[in-house]
Design an enzyme around this catalytic site. Sequence first.
Site, short mmCIF file in Angstrom:
data_model
loop_
_atom_site.label_atom_id
_atom_site.label_comp_id
_atom_site.label_asym_id
_atom_site.label_seq_id
_atom_site.Cartn_x
_atom_site.Cartn_y
_atom_site.Cartn_z
N THR A 1 40.30 46.79 42.45
CA THR A 1 39.91 46.07 41.24
C THR A 1 40.35 44.64 41.46
O THR A 1 41.54 44.36 41.58
CB THR A 1 40.57 46.65 39.97
OG1 THR A 1 41.98 46.72 40.17
CG2 THR A 1 40.03 48.04 39.66
N HIS B 1 40.54 36.23 43.07
CA HIS B 1 39.78 36.56 44.28
C HIS B 1 38.46 35.79 44.37
O HIS B 1 37.61 36.13 45.17
CB HIS B 1 39.54 38.06 44.36
CG HIS B 1 40.82 38.84 44.44
ND1 HIS B 1 41.44 39.13 45.63
CD2 HIS B 1 41.62 39.35 43.47
CE1 HIS B 1 42.56 39.80 45.39
NE2 HIS B 1 42.69 39.94 44.09
#
Length: 156
Positions: free
Chosen positions: A63, A69
Amino acid sequence: MADVHDKATRSKNMRAIATRDTAIEKRLASLLTGQGLAFRVQDASLPGRPDFVVDEYRCVIFTHGCFWHHHHCYLFKVPATRTEFWLEKIGKNVERDRRDISRLQELGWRVLIVWECALRGREKLTDEALTERLEEWICGEGASAQIDTQGIHLLA
């Protein structure tokens, strides 16, 4: 622009950011459990310490927070202060992700990334839609992929 906190305060604040049992991880765990899948969490023996490991299907699930990210969605916004610092830090995260995914694939694991925007926010997927995508990918034994607000896509 200089940081408004001293180094010790900033370090304390950064340590307080949860790295496990986050709201998005809990939602995904609930959906996986609802599908009757057996999984392990945060396996430190695997590259990148995947959030979920489904041994039966030889797959791992991450996740990913859209900010941390660098997902190209409405949840990612480059900070206005210390921009260079943040871009470098996030860039290192992205590079580490690529390296970990590559190592996992070399070890024979399929990799799924579920982006934060698919799990929370104004454009999140419904539980039904997310469950369908998860089942489609896990049971279909296809190539490594990612799930975002637009559905499921192969990893580039």
